[in-house]
Enzyme design. Structure first.
Site, short mmCIF file in Angstrom:
data_model
loop_
_atom_site.label_atom_id
_atom_site.label_comp_id
_atom_site.label_asym_id
_atom_site.label_seq_id
_atom_site.Cartn_x
_atom_site.Cartn_y
_atom_site.Cartn_z
N SER A 32 0.77 -1.17 0.10
CA SER A 32 -0.07 0.03 0.01
C SER A 32 0.93 1.36 0.01
O SER A 32 1.06 1.91 1.09
CB SER A 32 -0.78 -0.07 1.01
OG SER A 32 -1.87 1.10 1.13
N CYS A 35 0.07 7.33 -1.37
CA CYS A 35 -0.98 7.78 -2.18
C CYS A 35 -1.02 9.33 -2.48
O CYS A 35 -1.65 9.72 -3.39
CB CYS A 35 -2.63 7.58 -1.37
SG CYS A 35 -3.02 8.78 -0.09
#
Length: 329
Positions: A32, A35
């Protein structure tokens, strides 16, 4: 980094070598990456953003590993799928003979009244097969193919968001009732007590008062997303929730004397009477589908709890994705 065998290690990913990663002989990587390079409100510098360098480093190292992972799971914000970093990801996986299946999914598609669309990439080496290989190398916006039951109708998730909301559970099912019953309507704070830029709330206290101060309602009422216990959708909670009210997540109207009213029809006087409060960390965790046994250690502050929840994943979405990824065809 984390493995199931050893304790987590802290360090700079950009200093790793292929041999460092080979030591783990990991069968699957769950990734992940940051972002911020891909968010709508950011600069959208993509791979030119320094916060993307660590992920790109990992991709480059994969090509030089003797024991690369056989499966990958990648999560990021919507927007990643049109970035040049995404192009690099697909290029590397293709060169290593991986099949990919990509998704943009939201908890709303799983019956949870929470709008949090996210991009996911599932990848398997060609020596392993997905249960539904017909969607290899495609980007899907429904979770239909995730079912391992071939009898499931292919149109069960082919719905727009209005239809999805209709079948979602109401927000009240995710609330802490004792907070609903103890919202303090008397807030004496003045506008000068808070930062006007962004609508910053006061520091948390031991009592954890979740009431939205009247001064914030006065300054930022027209920018607030207001939901009701009977609502079947709320906005995505970010790591800045509780610190700011603009664009960080929904606020809950708790007054039992008011029925839902479109925000454009609300005046300040009406907003003032709604008994607005922040969702508690436990409620945010509920909307992320965390188990009831989940709790934070006592030393984690309220703001830290909100920040970590804002950076977390929806279990309702990720669990079926991982089951599908790890399932044998």
């Amino acid at each position: 980094m984390y493995t199931w065998v050893v304790m987590s290690l802290q360090g700079n990913i950009q200093t790793l070598t292929a041999s460092d990663l080979d030591k783990y002989k990991a069968h699957a990587w769950l990734l992940s990456p940051p972002c911020q390079p891909y968010t709508r409100q950011g600069l959208q510098k993509h791979s030119a953003d320094a916060r993307a360098f660590s992920f790109i480093k990992i991709l480059n190292l994969m090509q030089n590993m003797n024991f690369p992972p056989q499966m990958l799971f990648v999560e990021n914000v919507v927007g990643f799928e049109v970035s040049d970093t995404h192009d690099q990801l697909i290029e590397v996986l293709s060169s290593l003979n991986f099949n990919t299946q990509e998704f943009i999914l939201s908890p709303l598609q799983f019956g949870v009244p929470y709008s949090r669309p996210r991009y996911f990439c599932l990848a398997k080496h060609e020596s392993m097969c997905f249960h539904n290989p017909s969607v290899n190398n495609k980007l899907l916006r429904t979770p239909t193919c995730l079912t391992l039951n071939s009898s499931t109708t292919q149109n069960s998730y082919e719905q727009n968001e209005d239809v999805l909301e209709a079948v979602c559970k109401p927000i009240r099912d995710f609330l802490q009732i004792h907070i609903m019953d103890t919202v303090d309507q008397d807030c004496s704070a003045t506008t000068s007590d808070f930062k006007k830029a962004g609508g910053c709330t006061p520091s948390e206290t031991g009592s954890h008062d979740y009431t939205v101060p009247l001064s914030l309602i006065e300054w930022w009422g027209n920018a607030m997303d207001i939901v009701y216990p009977e609502s079947k959708r709320c906005c995505c909670f970010t790591k800045s929730y509780y610190r700011y009210v603009k664009g960080t997540g929904s606020l809950l109207a708790t007054s039992k004397d008011h029925k839902p009213v479109p925000k454009e029809n609300l005046e300040f006087s009406s907003l003032n009477e709604l008994g607005l409060r922040f969702f508690s960390p436990r409620e945010v965790a509920n909307l992320h589908s965390f188990p009831s046994s989940f709790c934070f250690p006592d030393h984690i502050s309220l703001r830290q709890q909100y920040a970590m929840l804002g950076n977390s994943l929806s279990v309702a979405v990720v669990a079926p994705l991982l089951r599908y990824l790890f399932a044998e065809a």
